[in-house]
Design a protein around this motif. Structure first.
Motif, mmCIF file in Angstrom:
data_model
loop_
_atom_site.group_PDB
_atom_site.id
_atom_site.type_symbol
_atom_site.label_atom_id
_atom_site.label_comp_id
_atom_site.label_asym_id
_atom_site.label_seq_id
_atom_site.Cartn_x
_atom_site.Cartn_y
_atom_site.Cartn_z
ATOM 1 N N ASP A 64 -11.628 -30.315 56.790
ATOM 2 C CA ASP A 64 -11.952 -31.741 56.828
ATOM 3 C C ASP A 64 -12.404 -32.198 58.219
ATOM 4 O O ASP A 64 -12.365 -33.378 58.535
ATOM 5 N N GLY A 65 -12.836 -31.246 59.039
ATOM 6 C CA GLY A 65 -13.245 -31.582 60.403
ATOM 7 C C GLY A 65 -14.459 -32.498 60.449
ATOM 8 O O GLY A 65 -15.425 -32.312 59.704
ATOM 9 N N ASP A 66 -14.404 -33.479 61.301
ATOM 10 C CA ASP A 66 -15.495 -34.451 61.433
ATOM 11 C C ASP A 66 -16.781 -33.803 61.942
ATOM 12 O O ASP A 66 -17.870 -34.294 61.667
ATOM 13 N N ASP A 67 -16.655 -32.733 62.697
ATOM 14 C CA ASP A 67 -17.828 -32.091 63.299
ATOM 15 C C ASP A 67 -18.412 -30.968 62.448
ATOM 16 O O ASP A 67 -19.362 -30.314 62.860
ATOM 17 N N ASN A 68 -17.863 -30.737 61.262
ATOM 18 C CA ASN A 68 -18.306 -29.601 60.447
ATOM 19 C C ASN A 68 -19.798 -29.632 60.142
ATOM 20 O O ASN A 68 -20.450 -28.594 60.140
ATOM 21 N N LYS A 69 -20.327 -30.811 59.876
ATOM 22 C CA LYS A 69 -21.755 -30.904 59.554
ATOM 23 C C LYS A 69 -22.594 -30.380 60.719
ATOM 24 O O LYS A 69 -23.551 -29.639 60.533
ATOM 25 N N ARG A 70 -22.192 -30.717 61.927
ATOM 26 C CA ARG A 70 -22.901 -30.249 63.125
ATOM 27 C C ARG A 70 -22.627 -28.762 63.369
ATOM 28 O O ARG A 70 -23.538 -27.979 63.633
ATOM 29 N N ILE A 71 -21.374 -28.354 63.266
ATOM 30 C CA ILE A 71 -20.989 -26.965 63.537
ATOM 31 C C ILE A 71 -21.677 -26.004 62.568
ATOM 32 O O ILE A 71 -22.179 -24.968 62.968
ATOM 33 N N PHE A 72 -21.711 -26.358 61.295
ATOM 34 C CA PHE A 72 -22.288 -25.488 60.277
ATOM 35 C C PHE A 72 -23.759 -25.795 59.999
ATOM 36 O O PHE A 72 -24.306 -25.324 59.004
ATOM 37 N N ALA A 73 -24.405 -26.535 60.876
ATOM 38 C CA ALA A 73 -25.807 -26.906 60.653
ATOM 39 C C ALA A 73 -26.710 -25.679 60.595
ATOM 40 O O ALA A 73 -27.640 -25.623 59.792
ATOM 41 N N SER A 74 -26.430 -24.696 61.431
ATOM 42 C CA SER A 74 -27.269 -23.492 61.488
ATOM 43 C C SER A 74 -26.460 -22.360 62.121
ATOM 44 O O SER A 74 -25.379 -22.593 62.667
ATOM 45 N N LEU A 75 -27.000 -21.182 62.047
ATOM 46 C CA LEU A 75 -26.368 -20.032 62.700
ATOM 47 C C LEU A 75 -26.235 -20.292 64.196
ATOM 48 O O LEU A 75 -25.208 -20.007 64.803
ATOM 49 N N ARG A 76 -27.260 -20.867 64.789
ATOM 50 C CA ARG A 76 -27.255 -21.140 66.228
ATOM 51 C C ARG A 76 -26.158 -22.137 66.592
ATOM 52 O O ARG A 76 -25.438 -21.955 67.571
ATOM 53 N N ALA A 77 -26.003 -23.192 65.791
ATOM 54 C CA ALA A 77 -24.976 -24.201 66.060
ATOM 55 C C ALA A 77 -23.577 -23.604 65.913
ATOM 56 O O ALA A 77 -22.688 -23.857 66.732
ATOM 57 N N LEU A 78 -23.389 -22.786 64.880
ATOM 58 C CA LEU A 78 -22.090 -22.158 64.658
ATOM 59 C C LEU A 78 -21.771 -21.183 65.792
ATOM 60 O O LEU A 78 -20.654 -21.166 66.311
ATOM 61 N N ALA A 79 -22.754 -20.393 66.202
ATOM 62 C CA ALA A 79 -22.546 -19.439 67.297
ATOM 63 C C ALA A 79 -22.200 -20.163 68.591
ATOM 64 O O ALA A 79 -21.311 -19.730 69.332
ATOM 65 N N ALA A 80 -22.864 -21.269 68.868
ATOM 66 C CA ALA A 80 -22.588 -22.037 70.084
ATOM 67 C C ALA A 80 -21.158 -22.578 70.057
ATOM 68 O O ALA A 80 -20.445 -22.533 71.064
ATOM 69 N N HIS A 81 -20.734 -23.064 68.897
ATOM 70 C CA HIS A 81 -19.374 -23.598 68.765
ATOM 71 C C HIS A 81 -18.343 -22.485 68.963
ATOM 72 O O HIS A 81 -17.362 -22.661 69.688
ATOM 73 N N VAL A 82 -18.579 -21.344 68.341
ATOM 74 C CA VAL A 82 -17.659 -20.212 68.469
ATOM 75 C C VAL A 82 -17.587 -19.757 69.925
ATOM 76 O O VAL A 82 -16.491 -19.523 70.442
ATOM 77 N N GLN A 83 -18.713 -19.637 70.581
ATOM 78 C CA GLN A 83 -18.723 -19.200 71.976
ATOM 79 C C GLN A 83 -17.970 -20.173 72.877
ATOM 80 O O GLN A 83 -17.285 -19.766 73.819
ATOM 81 N N ALA A 84 -18.083 -21.465 72.580
ATOM 82 C CA ALA A 84 -17.429 -22.472 73.410
ATOM 83 C C ALA A 84 -15.923 -22.532 73.185
ATOM 84 O O ALA A 84 -15.184 -22.949 74.071
ATOM 85 N N HIS A 85 -15.458 -22.129 71.990
ATOM 86 C CA HIS A 85 -14.054 -22.308 71.645
ATOM 87 C C HIS A 85 -13.286 -21.029 71.361
ATOM 88 O O HIS A 85 -12.113 -21.095 71.018
ATOM 89 N N ARG A 86 -13.897 -19.889 71.491
ATOM 90 C CA ARG A 86 -13.237 -18.641 71.104
ATOM 91 C C ARG A 86 -12.068 -18.312 72.029
ATOM 92 O O ARG A 86 -12.092 -18.616 73.213
ATOM 93 N N ALA A 87 -11.064 -17.678 71.430
ATOM 94 C CA ALA A 87 -9.910 -17.229 72.197
ATOM 95 C C ALA A 87 -10.228 -15.846 72.742
ATOM 96 O O ALA A 87 -10.476 -14.928 71.984
ATOM 97 N N ASN A 88 -10.238 -15.715 74.048
ATOM 98 C CA ASN A 88 -10.599 -14.420 74.650
ATOM 99 C C ASN A 88 -9.397 -13.530 74.830
ATOM 100 O O ASN A 88 -8.320 -13.886 74.961
#
Length: 88
Positions: A64-88
């Protein structure tokens, strides 16, 4: 436009986790929509992809995330979100 390394990795995860037979991960346009007219994914696919991303990268995506539409907009958007928030 070619995929980045992060996008290639995520495209592979997407194809494997959703069992997209006949879809070449490298052929996925990083700018194309993932849902509806793009890859044609649906809400069930979004849940499965969210779980796979969480498991692989430690990035929690809420159904139910408010940003899901933006995050899942494209492969590029999803990859950018994952890179910004991933646990290293």
């Amino acid at each position: 436009m070619p995929q980045t390394e992060a996008e290639r990795e995520l495209a592979q995860l997407l194809v494997e986790s959703l069992n997209l037979e006949g879809v070449d991960p490298q052929a996925i346009d990083p700018e194309a929509p993932l849902f509806n007219e793009g890859l044609g994914l649906d809400s069930i696919d979004a849940l499965e992809l969210s779980l796979a991303v969480g498991k692989r990268y430690g990035v929690q995506l809420r159904a139910d995330g408010d940003d899901n539409k933006r995050i899942f907009a494209s492969l590029r958007a999803l990859a950018a979100h994952v890179q910004a928030h991933r646990a290293n």
